[in-house]
Design a protein around this motif. Structure first.
Motif, mmCIF file in Angstrom:
data_model
loop_
_atom_site.group_PDB
_atom_site.id
_atom_site.type_symbol
_atom_site.label_atom_id
_atom_site.label_comp_id
_atom_site.label_asym_id
_atom_site.label_seq_id
_atom_site.Cartn_x
_atom_site.Cartn_y
_atom_site.Cartn_z
ATOM 1 N N GLU A 194 -15.785 -16.076 -8.678
ATOM 2 C CA GLU A 194 -17.143 -16.222 -8.134
ATOM 3 C C GLU A 194 -18.133 -16.590 -9.230
ATOM 4 O OE1 GLU A 194 -18.345 -12.864 -5.876
ATOM 5 O OE2 GLU A 194 -16.669 -13.057 -4.473
ATOM 6 N N GLN A 195 -17.928 -16.005 -10.400
ATOM 7 C CA GLN A 195 -18.849 -16.326 -11.495
ATOM 8 C C GLN A 195 -18.692 -17.780 -11.912
ATOM 9 O OE1 GLN A 195 -19.220 -13.760 -14.803
ATOM 10 N NE2 GLN A 195 -18.880 -11.903 -13.613
ATOM 11 N N ILE A 196 -17.440 -18.259 -11.880
ATOM 12 C CA ILE A 196 -17.213 -19.665 -12.230
ATOM 13 C C ILE A 196 -17.893 -20.559 -11.202
ATOM 14 C CG2 ILE A 196 -15.436 -21.433 -12.490
ATOM 15 C CD1 ILE A 196 -13.579 -19.302 -13.546
ATOM 16 N N GLU A 197 -17.730 -20.157 -9.958
ATOM 17 C CA GLU A 197 -18.379 -20.902 -8.865
ATOM 18 C C GLU A 197 -19.894 -20.957 -9.084
ATOM 19 O OE1 GLU A 197 -17.757 -23.328 -5.822
ATOM 20 O OE2 GLU A 197 -16.210 -22.241 -6.929
ATOM 21 N N ALA A 198 -20.450 -19.780 -9.405
ATOM 22 C CA ALA A 198 -21.893 -19.698 -9.602
ATOM 23 C C ALA A 198 -22.313 -20.559 -10.783
ATOM 24 C CB ALA A 198 -22.300 -18.237 -9.843
ATOM 25 N N GLY A 199 -21.517 -20.511 -11.845
ATOM 26 C CA GLY A 199 -21.824 -21.317 -13.020
ATOM 27 C C GLY A 199 -21.813 -22.797 -12.676
ATOM 28 N N ARG A 200 -20.791 -23.143 -11.888
ATOM 29 C CA ARG A 200 -20.655 -24.553 -11.520
ATOM 30 C C ARG A 200 -21.878 -25.025 -10.723
ATOM 31 N NH1 ARG A 200 -14.830 -25.266 -10.219
ATOM 32 N NH2 ARG A 200 -14.566 -25.529 -12.465
ATOM 33 N N ALA A 222 -23.040 -25.825 -15.054
ATOM 34 C CA ALA A 222 -22.292 -25.635 -16.294
ATOM 35 C C ALA A 222 -20.913 -26.255 -16.155
ATOM 36 C CB ALA A 222 -22.160 -24.161 -16.608
ATOM 37 N N LYS A 223 -20.503 -26.965 -17.185
ATOM 38 C CA LYS A 223 -19.115 -27.413 -17.213
ATOM 39 C C LYS A 223 -18.672 -27.631 -18.653
ATOM 40 C CE LYS A 223 -20.426 -32.163 -16.113
ATOM 41 N NZ LYS A 223 -21.122 -32.786 -15.020
ATOM 42 N N GLY A 224 -17.367 -27.919 -18.807
ATOM 43 C CA GLY A 224 -16.831 -28.182 -20.138
ATOM 44 C C GLY A 224 -17.084 -27.024 -21.087
ATOM 45 N N PHE A 225 -17.598 -27.348 -22.279
ATOM 46 C CA PHE A 225 -17.723 -26.356 -23.329
ATOM 47 C C PHE A 225 -18.722 -25.264 -22.959
ATOM 48 C CE2 PHE A 225 -19.610 -24.737 -27.249
ATOM 49 C CZ PHE A 225 -18.467 -24.262 -27.855
ATOM 50 N N ARG A 226 -19.840 -25.648 -22.275
ATOM 51 C CA ARG A 226 -20.846 -24.650 -21.907
ATOM 52 C C ARG A 226 -20.258 -23.632 -20.943
ATOM 53 N NH1 ARG A 226 -26.262 -25.777 -22.744
ATOM 54 N NH2 ARG A 226 -26.826 -24.717 -20.811
ATOM 55 N N MET A 227 -19.443 -24.108 -20.028
ATOM 56 C CA MET A 227 -18.755 -23.215 -19.094
ATOM 57 C C MET A 227 -17.873 -22.225 -19.864
ATOM 58 S SD MET A 227 -17.934 -22.442 -15.948
ATOM 59 C CE MET A 227 -17.476 -23.435 -14.556
ATOM 60 N N LEU A 228 -17.113 -22.770 -20.818
ATOM 61 C CA LEU A 228 -16.210 -21.925 -21.605
ATOM 62 C C LEU A 228 -17.004 -20.881 -22.378
ATOM 63 C CD1 LEU A 228 -13.364 -21.424 -22.820
ATOM 64 C CD2 LEU A 228 -13.976 -23.024 -24.617
ATOM 65 N N TRP A 229 -18.040 -21.321 -23.041
ATOM 66 C CA TRP A 229 -18.765 -20.464 -23.971
ATOM 67 C C TRP A 229 -19.583 -19.396 -23.240
ATOM 68 C CZ3 TRP A 229 -18.030 -19.714 -28.876
ATOM 69 C CH2 TRP A 229 -19.013 -19.033 -29.620
ATOM 70 N N HIS A 230 -20.241 -19.789 -22.146
ATOM 71 C CA HIS A 230 -21.172 -18.859 -21.501
ATOM 72 C C HIS A 230 -20.565 -18.093 -20.332
ATOM 73 C CE1 HIS A 230 -24.597 -20.086 -23.889
ATOM 74 N NE2 HIS A 230 -24.252 -21.353 -23.686
ATOM 75 N N ILE A 231 -19.548 -18.635 -19.700
ATOM 76 C CA ILE A 231 -18.995 -17.974 -18.510
ATOM 77 C C ILE A 231 -17.636 -17.345 -18.791
ATOM 78 C CG2 ILE A 231 -18.389 -18.255 -16.082
ATOM 79 C CD1 ILE A 231 -21.220 -19.040 -16.452
ATOM 80 N N ILE A 232 -16.709 -18.149 -19.401
ATOM 81 C CA ILE A 232 -15.330 -17.671 -19.549
ATOM 82 C C ILE A 232 -15.208 -16.678 -20.704
ATOM 83 C CG2 ILE A 232 -12.912 -18.372 -19.773
ATOM 84 C CD1 ILE A 232 -14.015 -19.786 -17.455
#
Lengths: 422, 308
Positions: free
Chosen positions: B199-205, B209-219
C-alpha cells in the motif's frame, strides 16, 4: 662364540637391572605391561613403516600391550605441548637440535644419556650425538635423517652441455647458460617460508662457514654483521640474474615442483623427500640427478643440512623401561636398515652399522654426509634457530627474495628481534 | 502392622520461600545454566586474557609478570601496525557487501519462471565453506594457471600476482570474502522485501515517486531492520576474518595480509609462536575494537526496544 655373546648380554642385563632397576635389552627378556606411542608420521608411507616397525617390536614382546596413536604432522606440533604436560605417552616423535629446547628446559623430556652410554649406541650413533645433546645430556634418539642439496634436471644439463658445478663461479656461469636458454635456474615455493631458510642455510654456511652459522643461530652475532651481509650479497647475485622463478611467494614447495617437472626451471634446493615427488611426477632416472651445494668461499670446510627426526621419552611417561627398550630397538642396526630403505622411509639410517639402500640419491647423500661434510652437519634453519627468531627471519628472507632492496630494513628488524629473543 | 498416622495439627501458615518468590526466581532458575556456561566459556576467559596479557609465558614454563611490556612492544611492532591497518581495510571494504546484496536482492525480487533457482544460485556461495571459497579464489588468482590472468590476457593486460603483492593482497582476500558475504546480505534483504507494504508503494506511486526516489524514500526505510542486521553480521564478519587469510596466503607475503586475529594466532598458537602473553595483548586490542561496535549495536537495539 654365540653363547659367549649371550652370556655377555646376560651380564650386561644383570648390571643394568642392578644399576637402575631397568629391564635389559629387548633381545634378552620379554617385556610386559603397557607402551603408549605417539607418532607424527601421518603421511601414508611413513605411517605404514612405523606401524610395521611397531608390529615387529610387538612380535618380539607378545605380552606387551602397545597402544599407537598417529597424529597429523602439523597438528602434532601444537598438540605435543598439551600431551607432554597432561597425558604423556611413553614414546613420542619430535625433531633434533633447538626444536627440543623448549621441552628440555621445561623438564618435559626424559634424560636418556644412559642409553647413549651403552656401547652399542655410543659407537654406532656417534654422528648424530651432537644434534641430540643439550647441556651435555642426550634427550632422545634419532630414527632417520636425510640430506639436502641441489636436485637438478640431468637431461637439460646434458642438452646445454653443463657439468655439476663445484664452485660458485661455475654455479653462476651454469645459471647464465640456463637463463639464456629461456629457463629459470631454480624453482622454489616460499609461501610457507621455510624453503627460503634452506637457501640461507647453504649460502651462509658456504660464505662464512658452519661455525659462524651456528654462532648466528645461537644469537652470538648481530644480524647486521658484515659477514651476514656478504651472504646476502651472494644471494642477491642470483636474484639479480633472475635465477629464481617468478611469484615464488605464492607457491608451496609442492606447487613449485611442476616448474622443474615441466622443464621451466632446472634445479631445486630441497631435502631428499622431494625425490619421491619427482619420481611420482614422471621424472626418470636419466632426468633427475643430485649435486652438493657448491663451495663459495675458497678453503672453507663444507657443511651440510641433514634434518634428523627423533624419538623421545616424555618425563611424565609411565613405562619408561619399556620405552627405553623400544628406543634401543628403533636404533638397532637391522631395524635402521629396514625402515630407511627405499620401500619404507627412503632416507638415511642413523646407525653406522646399518646399510644404506641401493638408491642413487641415498648413496650420493650418504657419501656426501660421511666424507664430504667436514665442517659439520646442521639440522635446518627452523630447527637450529630458536622458534621466534626463525619465524621472523624466514619472513625477512622471503621479503629479501622479492624485494632485495629492503635488505637494510630487514636486517635491522631481525637484529632487534635477536636482542629480544636471546 | 498399622501405622498410626498423626494428622498434621500445625499446617504451615506461611508458604515456602520458593513459593513466595516464585515469579521473581523462576526466570533466574531457567537462566542459570546459560549464565553459568556463558560465564565459564566467555566472561571469565575475557578477564583471563586481560590478566595473561601482563605476563610473558611460553605455555610450558613459569609465567613471568612483565606489566605493560607486551603493550609497549605492540606500539613499536610494525607487523602489528600492518595487521591493524588491514583490519581497518577489512571493515571499510567488507561493508560493500551491503549495497551489493541489496542490489542483487532488488534484482531477484520479481516473479519470472525459475526465479527460485536463480535465487538459490546466488545464495550458493554462502552455503559452501569459507575454506572452499578461499581455495577457489586462490586458484583464480594463481599466477601460473589462474583464470584471472588468462582473462586479463584477453584484454591485453599484463599478468598480476594478486596474492604475492603486498599492496594488493588484502584487497584480493577481501574480494574473495565479499562473494559469500554479499549472498548473505542478499538473503536478508530478500526476506525484508517480502515484508514491504504494497500500500505504501501504491501511495508513493500516486505521489509520483519512482526509480531511485522510490527506493530511497519508500523501500529503504522499510528495510531498516534488514539493513541493521546486515551491518551487524558484516562488521563482525570483517573483524573475525581468519580462515580466508589462513587458506589463501597464510598471512603472507611476509606478513602483509595478516589481520589482528591471524597475528594473534601466529604469535600465540602457531608452530613458531607460543608467546601467550603477547598473543593475549593482541587479543585485548581486538576485543576493545570489537567492543566499540558491539556497544553501539547493543545501544541501538536497546533504544529500539524502548521506542516500541
Amino acid at each position: 662364540m654365540h653363547s659367549m655373546l649371550k652370556a655377555s648380554i646376560a651380564a650386561l642385563a644383570t648390571t643394568a637391572v642392578l644399576a637402575g632397576g631397568a629391564l635389559a635389552d629387548g633381545h634378552g627378556e620379554k617385556l610386559s605391561g603397557d607402551l603408549k606411542i605417539f607418532l607424527d608420521t601421518s603421511n601414508p608411507a611413513p605411517r605404514a613403516t612405523m606401524e610395521d616397525m611397531i608390529a615387529r617390536f610387538a612380535e618380539m614382546h607378545p605380552d606387551l600391550n602397545i597402544e599407537t596413536t598417529v597424529i597429523d604432522r602439523e597438528a602434532y606440533k601444537t598438540q605435543i605441548r598439551n600431551f607432554l604436560t597432561a597425558n604423556a605417552p611413553d614414546v613420542a616423535t619430535w625433531y633434533a637440535a633447538n626444536r627440543m629446547t623448549p621441552y628440555v628446559s621445561a623438564g618435559l623430556f626424559e634424560d636418556v644419556s644412559d642409553l647413549w652410554a651403552e656401547e652399542d649406541i655410543a659407537t654406532n650413533l656417534a654422528s648424530t650425538k651432537g644434534a641430540m645433546t643439550i647441556d651435555d645430556k642426550q634427550w632422545g634418539v634419532p630414527y632417520t635423517y636425510y640430506q639436502w642439496g641441489i636436485y637438478y634436471r640431468e637431461d637439460i644439463f646434458n642438452e646445454l652441455g653443463l657439468e655439476e658445478p663445484t664452485t660458485w663461479e661455475q654455479e653462476k656461469a651454469n645459471c647464465q647458460v640456463i637463463l639464456d636458454s629461456g629457463r629459470k635456474c631454480y624453482t622454489i615455493g616460499s609461501k610457507f617460508l621455510w624453503t627460503a631458510g634452506g637457501w640461507f642455510d647453504y649460502l651462509n654456511m658456504r660464505t662464512n662457514g658452519f661455525d659462524f652459522h651456528m654462532e648466528l643461530a645461537r644469537g652470538e652475532v648481530p644480524w647486521t654483521d658484515d659477514r651476514v651481509r656478504a651472504t646476502f650479497a651472494n644471494w642477491r647475485e642470483l636474484i639479480d640474474m633472475g635465477a629464481f622463478i617468478d611469484n615464488h611467494q605464492s607457491y608451496s614447495w609442492q606447487e613449485a615442483l611442476p616448474f622443474m617437472v615441466r622443464g621451466e626451471a632446472t634445479a631445486y634446493l630441497m631435502g631428499n623427500f622431494s625425490v619421491a615427488q619427482f619420481r611420482e611426477a614422471g621424472l626418470t632416472e636419466d632426468q633427475l640427478d643430485f649435486y652438493q651445494f657448491p663451495a663459495i668461499t675458497e678453503g672453507l670446510e663444507l657443511a651440510e643440512n641433514a634434518p634428523t627426526d627423533t624419538f623421545h621419552i616424555p618425563a611424565n611417561a609411565e613405562n619408561k623401561d619399556n620405552a627405553r627398550a623400544f628406543l634401543r630397538f628403533v636404533v638397532s642396526a637391522d631395524n635402521q636398515t629396514l625402515i630407511n630403505n627405499g620401500e619404507n622411509l627412503g632416507q638415511l639410517p642413523v646407525n653406522a652399522s646399518s646399510s644404506v639402500d641401493n638408491d642413487e640419491f641415498l648413496n650420493q647423500g650418504f657419501e656426501m654426509l660421511s666424507s664430504n661434510s667436514p665442517g659439520g652437519v646442521a639440522q635446518f634453519f627452523d630447527r637450529d634457530f630458536p622458534a621466534e627468531m626463525a619465524a621472523e627471519a624466514m619472513q625477512g628472507l622471503q621479503e629479501f627474495m622479492v624485494f632485495p632492496d629492503n635488505l637494510d630494513d630487514i636486517l635491522n628488524r631481525l637484529e632487534s628481534v635477536r636482542q629480544r629473543v636471546y | 502392622m498399622t501405622v498410626a498416622t498423626v494428622p498434621d495439627m500445625n499446617p504451615p501458615r506461611r508458604k515456602s520461600f520458593y513459593k513466595r518468590n516464585e515469579i521473581a526466581l523462576t526466570p533466574w532458575l531457567f537462566l542459570t545454566p546459560g549464565i553459568l556456561f556463558f560465564a565459564v566459556y566467555v566472561i571469565i576467559p575475557i578477564f583471563q586474557s586481560f590478566n595473561l596479557s601482563l605476563y610473558a609465558w611460553d605455555g610450558l614454563g613459569e609465567a613471568r609478570y612483565v606489566g605493560m611490556a607486551n603493550y609497549q612492544e605492540l606500539m613499536t611492532d610494525r607487523a602489528f601496525e600492518v595487521s591493524l591497518w588491514n583490519n581497518v581495510k577489512w571493515l571499510a571494504f567488507y561493508l560493500l557487501a551491503i549495497p551489493a546484496g541489496l542490489f542483487i536482492a532488488l534484482f531477484l525480487n520479481q516473479t519470472v519462471v525459475g526465479i527460485r533457482l536463480y535465487k538459490s544460485l546466488f545464495f550458493f556461495p554462502f552455503v559452501i565453506s569459507q575454506v572452499v571459497v578461499g581455495l577457489v579464489f586462490a586458484w583464480f588468482y594463481n599466477p601460473s594457471f589462474g583464470l584471472l590472468n588468462t582473462a586479463l590476457g584477453w584484454i591485453g593486460l599484463g599478468p598480476i600476482n594478486v596474492l604475492g603483492d603486498p599492496t594488493m593482497v588484502t584487497y584480493g582476500i577481501i574480494a574473495a570474502g565479499l562473494w559469500p558475504q554479499t549472498a548473505y546480505c542478499m538473503i536478508l534483504y530478500l526476506t525484508g522485501l517480502n515484508a514491504v507494504d504494497p500500500e505504501q508503494i501504491e501511495a508513493g506511486r500516486l505521489d509520483g515517486a519512482k526509480g531511485f526516489r522510490m527506493l530511497w524514500h519508500i523501500i529503504l526505510p522499510q528495510l531498516k531492520p534488514a539493513t541493521f542486521i546486515c551491518f551487524v553480521v558484516t562488521i563482525i564478519g570483517a573483524l573475525r576474518s581468519f580462515d580466508l587469510i589462513s587458506i589463501m596466503t597464510n598471512g603472507g607475503p611476509f606478513g602483509s595480509s595478516r589481520v589482528l586475529s591471524f597475528y594473534m594466532f601466529e604469535k600465540a598458537l602457531s608452530e613458531y609462536g607460543f608467546r601467550m602473553g603477547y598473543g593475549a595483548a593482541i587479543a585485548v586490542v581486538l576485543f576493545l575494537i570489537m567492543l566499540v561496535f558491539i556497544a553501539y549495536f547493543l545501544w541501538s537495539m536497546f533504544r529500539e526496544e524502548r521506542g516500541h
